[in-house]
Design an enzyme around this catalytic site. Sequence first.
Site, short mmCIF file in Angstrom:
data_model
loop_
_atom_site.label_atom_id
_atom_site.label_comp_id
_atom_site.label_asym_id
_atom_site.label_seq_id
_atom_site.Cartn_x
_atom_site.Cartn_y
_atom_site.Cartn_z
N ASP A 75 58.33 57.36 44.68
CA ASP A 75 58.35 58.15 45.92
C ASP A 75 59.39 59.25 45.79
O ASP A 75 59.96 59.47 44.72
CB ASP A 75 58.60 57.25 47.13
N LYS A 115 51.04 55.70 43.75
CA LYS A 115 52.24 55.21 44.43
C LYS A 115 51.90 54.10 45.42
O LYS A 115 52.49 53.02 45.39
CB LYS A 115 52.93 56.37 45.17
#
Length: 371
Positions: free
Chosen positions: A257, A239
């Site tokens: 996320d 991420k």
Amino acid sequence: MKKAASAKSTASAKGAGAAKRTVSAKGAGAAKKTASAKKAVSAKGAASTKETASAKKAASAKKAASKTSAAKEASKGAAVKKAPAAKKVTVAPKKATARLKGAAPAKDVVHPPGDESPTALVRRARRINRELAEVFPYAHPELDFDNPFQLVVATVLSAQTTDLRVNQTTPALFAKYPTPEDLAAANPEEVEEILRPCGFFRAKTKSVIGLSKALVEDFGGEVPGRLEDLVKLPGVGRKTAFVVLGNAFGRPGITVDTHFQRLVRRWRWTGETDPDKIEAAIGALFPKSDWTDLSHHVIWHGRRICHARKPACGACPIAPLCPAYGEGETDPEKAKKLLKYEKGGFPGQRLKPPQAYLDAGGKPAPPLGAG
């Protein structure tokens, strides 16, 4: 003598005739009996066939009645099961911006079917992204940064806290430690004191000092521009790596996320829960060139409108395309009160937002300790 012979001959002829008639009579009687017996057998067979046909008809009628009864029962059961769903009638705004401005055109919500084809899913997903691009044309990463080093550090610090709190904290950190070499040689206790407002400050201090040392020792003090190198840095996962690649190097990536995960499942783009599998599933729906902006659009929508606990459905730009419409507040006026950041008339998360955001009416966030 002649008369005796003649009498004998006559008697013999009479006897033969009588015998012949007797045999003939017997034969006729037997034939009659046989024919009578045949008729009896035939009649019996016909009766038997009639009985069998009648029995078959009765069985068939009984079976049909049974099926009809079962169908009625099933129909009743189905009606009972479907009844609760039939009670819920939802309407959605025709266009998001119309709801935000107070207009109230409405249409029935189009719920995607459970057997939505891959082609239909791609079309719906891309249409949602186009709608969000109209509502958030100024979408951008909501972490303040001036270079890749500041962005990777800020992204690591953003775990378990808001971007706003990170943006309020990093000015002091980067003022004292502007380069990877400076932060690599920092006193951990001093860094902890600066990072205290971010939460989990000890673990985060260890991560940012560790990644700074790795940058100095392995990459000459420069942030690498490859995914396989970024994920080797302490505290950096896929991420974080995609945030850096997409926003500091212009290389497409999907940022999965918490907001992104929640919304793509809510929209039924995928049923996956593992971030890597979500990334792969969503990546297959869009061209690679769209990935970075798609991430911004989805995350911005999740932060401002489609909240986790109470989505502002009545102010949603994609309500007609959303299968989860109605989970949140559908009244337009009440929904407006749930909007956050610039949509609700409040400051954004960045202290130094892009000019396009300011031109669109967005307000910069206040520094730490102000107001």
